[in-house]
Structures are given as C-alpha cells and as structure tokens.
Motif scaffolding. Structure first.
Motif, mmCIF file in Angstrom:
data_model
loop_
_atom_site.group_PDB
_atom_site.id
_atom_site.type_symbol
_atom_site.label_atom_id
_atom_site.label_comp_id
_atom_site.label_asym_id
_atom_site.label_seq_id
_atom_site.Cartn_x
_atom_site.Cartn_y
_atom_site.Cartn_z
ATOM 1 N N ARG A 186 0.862 -1.203 -0.039
ATOM 2 C CA ARG A 186 -0.033 -0.011 -0.149
ATOM 3 C C ARG A 186 0.808 1.414 -0.257
ATOM 4 N NH1 ARG A 186 -4.133 -1.982 5.018
ATOM 5 N NH2 ARG A 186 -5.351 -3.054 3.606
ATOM 6 N N PRO A 187 0.265 2.402 -0.339
ATOM 7 C CA PRO A 187 1.009 3.789 -0.213
ATOM 8 C C PRO A 187 1.490 3.994 1.362
ATOM 9 C CG PRO A 187 -0.831 3.930 -1.611
ATOM 10 C CD PRO A 187 -0.984 2.571 -1.008
ATOM 11 N N LEU A 188 2.470 4.892 1.415
ATOM 12 C CA LEU A 188 2.927 5.211 2.514
ATOM 13 C C LEU A 188 1.666 5.593 3.637
ATOM 14 C CD1 LEU A 188 6.287 6.814 2.172
ATOM 15 C CD2 LEU A 188 5.946 4.347 2.913
ATOM 16 N N ASP A 189 0.810 6.623 3.283
ATOM 17 C CA ASP A 189 -0.032 7.219 3.878
ATOM 18 C C ASP A 189 -1.384 6.160 4.236
ATOM 19 O OD1 ASP A 189 -1.051 6.961 1.084
ATOM 20 O OD2 ASP A 189 -1.973 9.116 1.275
ATOM 21 N N GLN A 190 -1.216 5.079 3.874
ATOM 22 C CA GLN A 190 -2.247 4.061 4.205
ATOM 23 C C GLN A 190 -1.622 2.823 4.823
ATOM 24 O OE1 GLN A 190 -4.712 3.032 0.548
ATOM 25 N NE2 GLN A 190 -4.454 4.907 -0.122
ATOM 26 N N SER A 191 -0.662 2.758 5.164
ATOM 27 C CA SER A 191 0.293 1.648 5.511
ATOM 28 C C SER A 191 0.773 1.716 7.223
ATOM 29 C CB SER A 191 1.308 1.272 4.750
ATOM 30 O OG SER A 191 2.395 2.564 4.927
ATOM 31 N N GLY A 192 0.385 2.989 7.654
ATOM 32 C CA GLY A 192 0.812 3.078 9.131
ATOM 33 C C GLY A 192 2.149 3.593 9.302
ATOM 34 N N CYS A 193 2.540 4.404 8.338
ATOM 35 C CA CYS A 193 3.687 5.120 8.337
ATOM 36 C C CYS A 193 3.666 6.232 9.236
ATOM 37 C CB CYS A 193 4.326 5.776 6.947
ATOM 38 S SG CYS A 193 5.676 6.371 6.793
ATOM 39 N N ASP A 194 4.888 6.408 10.013
ATOM 40 C CA ASP A 194 5.018 7.607 10.847
ATOM 41 C C ASP A 194 5.424 8.728 10.178
ATOM 42 O OD1 ASP A 194 3.921 6.019 13.078
ATOM 43 O OD2 ASP A 194 6.019 5.912 14.069
ATOM 44 N N PHE A 195 5.768 8.668 9.123
ATOM 45 C CA PHE A 195 6.482 10.042 8.269
ATOM 46 C C PHE A 195 7.659 10.537 9.040
ATOM 47 C CE2 PHE A 195 2.660 9.206 6.052
ATOM 48 C CZ PHE A 195 2.879 9.170 4.892
ATOM 49 N N CYS A 196 8.378 9.781 9.969
ATOM 50 C CA CYS A 196 9.467 10.242 10.596
ATOM 51 C C CYS A 196 10.566 10.382 9.445
ATOM 52 C CB CYS A 196 10.143 9.332 11.609
ATOM 53 S SG CYS A 196 10.945 7.657 10.917
ATOM 54 N N GLY A 197 10.874 9.980 8.466
ATOM 55 C CA GLY A 197 11.601 10.215 7.333
ATOM 56 C C GLY A 197 13.134 9.576 7.767
ATOM 57 N N SER A 198 13.143 8.876 8.617
ATOM 58 C CA SER A 198 14.705 8.002 8.806
ATOM 59 C C SER A 198 14.780 7.456 7.506
ATOM 60 C CB SER A 198 14.282 7.128 10.062
ATOM 61 O OG SER A 198 13.952 7.893 11.067
ATOM 62 N N CYS A 199 13.955 6.770 6.977
ATOM 63 C CA CYS A 199 14.347 5.962 5.740
ATOM 64 C C CYS A 199 14.851 6.952 4.516
ATOM 65 C CB CYS A 199 13.093 5.418 5.085
ATOM 66 S SG CYS A 199 11.634 6.734 4.819
ATOM 67 N N VAL A 200 14.348 8.247 4.622
ATOM 68 C CA VAL A 200 14.910 9.192 3.616
ATOM 69 C C VAL A 200 16.316 9.382 3.931
ATOM 70 C CG1 VAL A 200 14.585 11.592 2.688
ATOM 71 C CG2 VAL A 200 12.662 10.021 3.040
ATOM 72 N N GLU A 201 16.568 9.637 5.434
ATOM 73 C CA GLU A 201 17.811 10.082 5.874
ATOM 74 C C GLU A 201 18.993 9.054 5.332
ATOM 75 O OE1 GLU A 201 20.027 12.652 7.647
ATOM 76 O OE2 GLU A 201 17.993 12.928 8.198
ATOM 77 N N VAL A 202 18.796 7.602 5.249
ATOM 78 C CA VAL A 202 19.739 6.655 5.162
ATOM 79 C C VAL A 202 19.599 6.403 3.706
ATOM 80 C CG1 VAL A 202 19.749 5.899 7.490
ATOM 81 C CG2 VAL A 202 18.255 4.930 5.922
ATOM 82 N N CYS A 203 18.668 6.574 2.842
ATOM 83 C CA CYS A 203 18.695 6.156 1.344
ATOM 84 C C CYS A 203 20.165 6.689 0.803
ATOM 85 C CB CYS A 203 17.188 6.611 0.818
ATOM 86 S SG CYS A 203 17.177 6.032 -0.919
ATOM 87 N N PRO A 204 20.753 5.716 -0.271
ATOM 88 C CA PRO A 204 22.019 6.214 -0.671
ATOM 89 C C PRO A 204 21.609 6.576 -2.141
ATOM 90 C CG PRO A 204 21.739 3.739 -0.840
ATOM 91 C CD PRO A 204 20.560 4.330 0.148
ATOM 92 N N THR A 205 20.503 6.363 -2.550
ATOM 93 C CA THR A 205 19.984 6.714 -3.883
ATOM 94 C C THR A 205 18.920 7.750 -3.868
ATOM 95 O OG1 THR A 205 18.491 5.041 -4.452
ATOM 96 C CG2 THR A 205 20.935 4.775 -4.745
#
Length: 814
Positions: A186-205
């Motif tokens: 599911r999209p992030l906004d329908q999956s229980g995501c906190d939107f803390c953005g930690s995933c964005v912080e560590v993504c290398p691409t």
C-alpha cells in the motif's frame, strides 16, 4: 571469556589499533580510509548484502565483506587492489543495468552514492541488458516520494524503519521482482507510516527523497546549520539545509538520529503565503496594513492607556509555548517592569502545568534523558506519552532490542501494548489506582524488607494511606488482574536493573504523576529515573522563566486566571497563542475578548484571535532568533539563529515596545544569559531528601459508568490543529481533518455505525457533529478524540484535555 585487549591490524599499509569487535570497515573509517559501500550504514546492523565493501586479506583465497568481518590481530588488508576494483565495478554495473539513467535531472545527483561509485570505478550503465523494473511510484503523501525504480535493495530503509520507525518497510516478492514495500504494498499514507523520514535519511539513492526538496536546489548548493525542533519538549537537534534564507530540507546530525514527522517536515509554514509579514492596525473596525513604527506606537499607547485609566491590574499577557527562554524572559519583563502587572499566564494551564509544577517540587533527583530510556533495563510507560512526544518510541525500541522489559499502563492496544512484557490495562481515569495497586504488590512481595523506600521517614504514613485507599479493587472492568500486577512488580522490583518511569505531563492527572514518582522512590530510583514528557515545546523553560525559577503560583492551574472574575482585564497582549482555537470553551473566550478595551496579538498568521485584535504584529520562529529551551529532561539546550526573521523578530519587537514604555535595556533581550542559566539550574538542581506522597482515596477511586466514555488521546501527528503544522501539510495525514471520534469495532457494531459516517455526539458539556473512525486498538466502552481538535475542546469541556466524559452517539439524518 570476552577479549578486551586492543587489536592491531594493517590496512593499505597503515598500522591501526582498534578495540575488539570492530569491523574492518569501521577500522578503516577511523583513519580516513573510505571503503565503498551501499548497504552498510553506521548505527545500523550490517548485512553485507551489496558486496561493494569487499576487501582482500593476505593469506585468504577469497575477498571478505568489510562491514561484517571483524578485525583480528595481525591481518593485512588491501581495500583498493585491481582485483577488488574490478569486482566492485561488476557489482555497480549490475545495479546500473536496472537503474534509471536520469542523473542530469535527479534531485540526488551529486550526493547519490551509486553515482559516486560508478564515476570512481568507471562503471558503464549499458554493460548488461536487463529488463527495466517499471515499478509504480508512491507520491500520494505530502512528504516522502518513494520510487522503487531507483532502489538498489541495500535494505537500509528496512533496518532503520524496524529500529526506530513504524516497522512497515520490508522486502517483498522474489528474484528480479524483489523490491522494498509496505504491508500489502500500500502507499505510505495507508500503511501506518509515521513519516519520521528516517528512511529518507539513510537512502543512498533517489529511491526515497523529500518531496519539498524537489527542484529547489542541489545538495552542493545548500549550506547546513544546526538548530532545535520546536514541536515538543524533547528538543531534538535538527540540521537545516538552506538555499539562501530558505529551508529546503532538514536532516539529523547523524544519519541514524531520530526526528519525528513534525521535526523533519514541519517547516513549510515559515515560507507559507499566508504568513504575516507586516503589522496590522484596526481603523474604523477593519484591520489594515501599517508600517512598523505606527503599529508599535499603537500597541504601546493602547496598553498604556488601559493601564492609565484602570490601573496596572487591568492589563494582562498570555504567552504560548514554543517560544525561547529569551523571548519569554523579555515578555515577562515587558509586562512586569513596563506595564506594572503580574497578570501573566500561559497555555500550559491546559497542557500539564500542574503536573509539571508538581514534578519540579516532588522529584528531588535529576530527570531521566532520552538516552537513559534507550539504556534502561525496565521501562514503565504510562498512557500516551510516546504519542505526545514521538522521540520516546525509538528509544523504547532501542531498549527492547537490548533486552529491556516494558510495562505499559494504558488502555490502547497499539505499539506499546504489543511490545510490552506486561500490559496493565487501564483507562485514563483508573491509571492512578493501577499504580497504587502496583505499589501495594511491591510491598507485599518484599518479604525481606529490602525496598529502599521503607527507610524513608514518611514511609509509615504512606503505607497506612495506601492500605486505606486500596479497599476497593482497580476501578476498571477491563483492568489488570493479580497475575499482571505480580509480573509487572517482578520486573520493576528487581533493584539490580536500571528502570525509567515515562509519562506525559499533559496526558495524566496529578495523582497519577505522584503515584508514578512513588514507585520510583519506593524502589530507590531517585536519580534519572523519571522522564516527564511534554507535548509542548519549551514548557519547562516558559514555566521556569515566568515564575522566576519557580512555577508560577496558582495562576494557570486550570487555564488562565485573567478572566476568572478576581481581576477585570481590559487590555491584553497575546504572544504566539490562539485562545479561540486551542483553549476549551472557545465561545466563552470570544465573548470575553469582545469586552476588551484593547487587544494586541503577536503571531505568524491571522488566527481567529488575531482577527479580533486592535494591533497585530508578525511573530518570528525560534529558528529566526536563536536562544535556548529547557527540555523535558531539564537540560538547557542552546541554538543559534538559522535564518533571518520576516520583518522584525520577536526579541526586537518586544525591545521596541519596551523602549516606548521606558525600558531601554529590554533591547538586550537576546543576552539574559546569566539569568537564564540561573533559572535553568534552579529547574534541574537536586532537591531535598526523597519523600513518598500519601495517596488520597478521592483522587483515584472511580465509579464504573455504563456506556461509552470519551477521552483525549494524542494522535501520531498531534497536534494537527497547530496553525504551523496545518500549513506544513499535516492536515492531509489525519483522517477527517483530525476532528473525528474513534470507536472500537465492538461499539461501532453495537451502535450500527460504520467508518466515515457522521454522528451527533452529546456530552454533558456540548453537542457537536463529527465523523467516526473505527480503531482496532480501542477497548470497548472507550472513544477517542485528539486533544487539540475542536470536537475535543467542545465535548470534554471542563474535563479537557483528558476526560473522561460520558457521550451518546446518534447517526446524523439528512
């Protein structure tokens, strides 16, 4: 036996000494040797999946993975031999074969690690012919753009999400179809995501990027400046990435540091088109734009006129949370020294003022920090503290990953309940009783009399009062049974284990807070054992500064006393607050403000309160001023100015008005350093000997009432009705505009109500219409509202922000 002697090895001809357990990639980084890597990220568990960090060790037939291989004495490592470079080039070319070739237009260009290694290794994108994955892009939320086509399957986002986020990201599918996805894709906004953005912080691409950054500047065009988040009492550090004087994006000082959604994405309001940039004054009943000198003269003259006609007691001031200690200090000087009034108050009266004051007085030791939570062996979490201050949850997860035991006192079957070693089920009104029953169980199990609290001089009075108060069972039909209490006390009563008690000052009652502190004292945990979370930024600082190092007297105990009838306030100065939107009983406030002779409002936006003002002054943010906060842990946190204010900043505005009132030195408001440090030390200095507080029966014996009880319980993005957050995109993430009522599936079925239907809710205080959200985490008989929502302000009335109040629900007929 664990090896402790230092280890010496050689990497690329350099002799290096490290501690046992250090990996080769860590040893190399310590002396400035960069080994290429994609899946490895400092602070996350290594997986070795990308195979880019392979190195040669003399004497071994095959290369080894540097992020997994521990350093051993005497090994000789080569990180950049021709063989290793060729192997790495092969890996990168395989990744490039399925990677979009859009580097010229990619927002990650220049900071993309895959791009960097492709350049350094001379890799070709067309060496292998593989079918392009063509995954759909997830762009339906306001904050994170997720494009799996750029993903290299390093797994960093998966690991960080499980370490400190919602745990929703994982690998799905197999073979060439493998990708990182959410439950049921599911999209992030329908999956229980906190939107803390930690995933964005560590993504290398560019597989995960901030939407707000797109097209606004390459990374090398941005300068970086560190500040502090101003959305709760945790006072987390945040790095601002700036292009000119505009915040393009934010990050954490270290990649695996945590920021909640508000701290990472809640800054768009600073450049919002609705933000006030020039003062407004009322002419012929209408607010019109004025220059600064005219508006400042009008504000000073209007307040002076009220004081002159009705006396100093007729003037008052209300200051909101989130302003710095320096601004609060200047504001109280303006009111006290400039206008001669002590009629000062704060919205903290509705946000845990009493509990915060009590903690300052009754807990004699230093408060626990977030790092104390992460390093604890036992955690006792009460209520919705981890929602009101989101930085708590990742620290709880870190502690659990290290083997800690979690005791959760609450009614909501969410993350804490699911992760808990013991769940002591309790509605908010019964939490105090549960804690007292827990104390009684601790004493009963303490057959050897080893509990340190027994040696306190007031222990006999405490035990007598406790026994008298506990003549009834826990007043909650869904509450814990004896076995739950014994299990909890087995964990908490182990004096060899470090324990921390966590609660939100605005999420519990005064009696519950005292009962929580009693448990800490009873087990001898008098230092760094209580973490009083605060959902309001710099609450401790404002409370301390306004009270000159002490909590203000009874003013604000249940809201502002300015209109309580003792003093007729005719002139009011409101700074960074909107009583008509955030205080309960808004209609009463509107009526009272309509009777004022003169009203000054200083805010970022033309709020409902500002719309009633005679003078409106544009306010600035703390990142536009610099200054300091006092965190929930009692620490003085300093920060510098990041960007200039739009127009005139809060300190200068107060200084200019102060000069017009005869206080010229008020323009030095940014440098009351010594005074702020003194006040902060008073806030955090250890007090007298620990003392147990005798419980009162009337404080916590709750009668069981049939039907549904409505309670205030923080949402993940609390508070969504904050004007700054709403203008930063957060309203899109809250169902029904954050103004609905959540019901358990059982109650919804019994009432014949389905998700999204509009109902009429009737409480003893008000009747309103609201939409229903079905929440599987709720126990039957309990309904939730977000404490800051208008529906909560209306229905909870005098019981706001916690409740409970009985409600009746009926479906709206059209």
């Amino acid at each position: 036996m664990k090896e402790t002697a230092p280890i010496t090895l050689t990497i690329d001809g350099r002799e290096i000494t490290v501690t046992p357990g250090t990996t080769i990639i860590e040893a190399a980084a310590a002396v400035g040797i960069d080994i290429p890597h994609l899946c490895y990220c400092p602070g996350l568990k290594s997986t070795g999946s990308c195979r880019l960090c392979i190195v040669e060790i003399e004497g071994l037939r095959s290369p080894v993975v540097a992020c997994k291989r521990k350093a051993t004495p005497g090994i000789v490592v080569h990180t950049d031999s021709p063989t290793i470079r060729e192997a790495r080039r092969f890996v990168v070319e395989l990744l490039l074969s399925r990677h979009p070739r859009e580097c010229l237009a990619c927002d990650k260009s220049g900071t993309c690690q895959l791009q960097r290694y492709a350049y350094e290794l001379g890799a070709r994108a067309d060496h292998f012919l593989v079918e392009y994955p063509n995954h759909p892009v997830d762009d339906g939320n306001p904050f994170i753009l997720r494009d799996p086509n750029y993903c290299v399957l390093c797994g960093r986002c998966v690991r960080i999400c499980h370490l400190q986020g919602a745990g929703i990201l994982d690998f799905i599918d197999r073979g060439l179809k493998t990708k990182v996805g959410t439950p049921w894709d599911r999209p992030l906004d329908q999956s229980g995501c906190d939107f803390c953005g930690s995933c964005v912080e560590v993504c290398p691409t560019a597989a995960l990027i901030e939407r707000q950054q797109r097209g606004r500047g390459r990374e090398w065009e941005l300068r970086r400046s560190t500040s502090v988040c101003g959305y709760c009492g945790a006072a987390c550090a945040v790095d601002m990435h700036l292009k000119g004087d505009e915040i393009v994006r934010t990050s954490t000082p270290q990649q695996v540091d945590y920021l909640c959604a508000r701290g990472r994405f809640g800054w768009a309001h600073l450049s919002h088109p609705e933000r006030l940039t020039m003062p407004l004054v009322r002419e012929n009943g209408t607010l019109v734009t004025a220059d600064w000198a005219e508006a400042l003269d009008a504000a000073a003259n209007g307040l002076t006129a009220v004081r002159g006609q009705w006396g100093p007691g007729s003037v008052g001031g209300i200051i909101g949370t989130g302003v710095s200690n320096e601004v609060a200090h200047a504001f109280q000087r303006l009111m006290r020294a400039g206008l001669g009034t002590d009629n000062l108050d704060t919205s903290l009266g509705f946000k845990g003022l009493d509990v915060l004051r009590d903690i300052h007085e009754i807990y004699s030791g230093k408060r626990a920090t977030l790092e104390d939570i992460a390093g604890a062996d036992v955690l006792l979490v009460i209520g919705d503290a981890a929602r009101r201050s989101p930085a708590i949850w990742p620290k709880v997860k870190q502690a659990l990953a290290s083997g800690a035991s979690l005791i959760y006192v609450g009614f909501y079957h969410g993350r804490l309940a699911k992760a808990a070693s013991v769940w002591l089920r309790s509605r908010p009104e019964a939490a105090e009783a549960v804690l007292h029953h827990m104390a009684a169980t601790l004493l009963r199990l303490d057959e050897g009399g080893r509990l340190p609290g027994r040696r306190y001089g007031d222990f006999r009075n405490y035990r007598t009062a406790l026994q008298r108060a506990l003549t009834k069972p826990v007043p909650d039909p869904e509450g814990p049974d004896e076995s739950d209490l014994i299990a909890a006390c087995t964990f908490f009563g182990d004096l060899s284990r470090k324990a921390v008690v966590i609660f939100a000052v605005d999420g519990i009652t005064r009696g519950t807070a005292s009962a929580a502190v009693n448990l800490a004292y009873l087990t001898g945990r008098t230092e760094r054992a209580v973490y009083p979370a605060v959902s309001a930024a710099n609450a401790a600082g404002i409370l301390t500064v306004l009270g000159n190092g002490k909590a203000p007297a009874e003013s604000g105990s249940r809201g502002t006393p300015l209109f309580a009838g003792k003093t007729l306030v005719r002139g009011l100065y409101v700074l960074a607050e909107d009583p008509l939107s955030t205080f309960p009983d808004s209609e009463r406030w509107r009526e009272m403000m309509g009777k004022l002779d003169f009203l000054v409002v200083q805010d970022m936006f033309l709020t409902p309160t500002a719309a009633l003002a005679d003078v409106v002054l544009p306010a600035s943010s703390h990142v536009e001023e610099g200054g300091s906060f006092i965190s929930a842990a009692g620490q003085l946190v300093r920060f510098d100015r990041v960007i200039p204010p739009v127009g005139m900043g809060n300190p200068e505005i107060l200084a200019q008005i102060g000069a017009r009132l005869g206080i010229p030195r008020l323009r030095d408001v940014n440098d009351p350093t010594a005074e702020i440090e003194r006040l902060a030390s008073n806030c955090t200095a250890p007090g007298s000997k620990p003392a147990l507080f005798a419980p009162s029966v009337s404080h916590f014996v709750v009668e069981d009432t049939p039907g549904i009880s409505l309670v205030g319980y923080a949402s993940c993005f609390h508070p969504v009705h904050d004007a700054k957050l709403r203008r930063s995109g957060f309203a899109e993430l809250e169902p029904y505009d954050g103004d609905g009522i959540a019901l358990s599936p059982e109650d919804a079925e019994a009432l014949g109500i389905v998700e999204g239907v509009e109902v009429v809710a009737l409480s003893p205080h008000s009747q309103v219409s609201a939409r229903v959200k079905i929440d599987n985490g709720l126990l039957p008989g309990v309904a939730l509202v977000s404490p800051d929502a208008p529906v909560a302000l209306a229905l909870l009335g005098g019981s706001w922000p916690l409740g409970p109040v009985p409600i009746q629900l009926s479906v709206t007929t059209t």
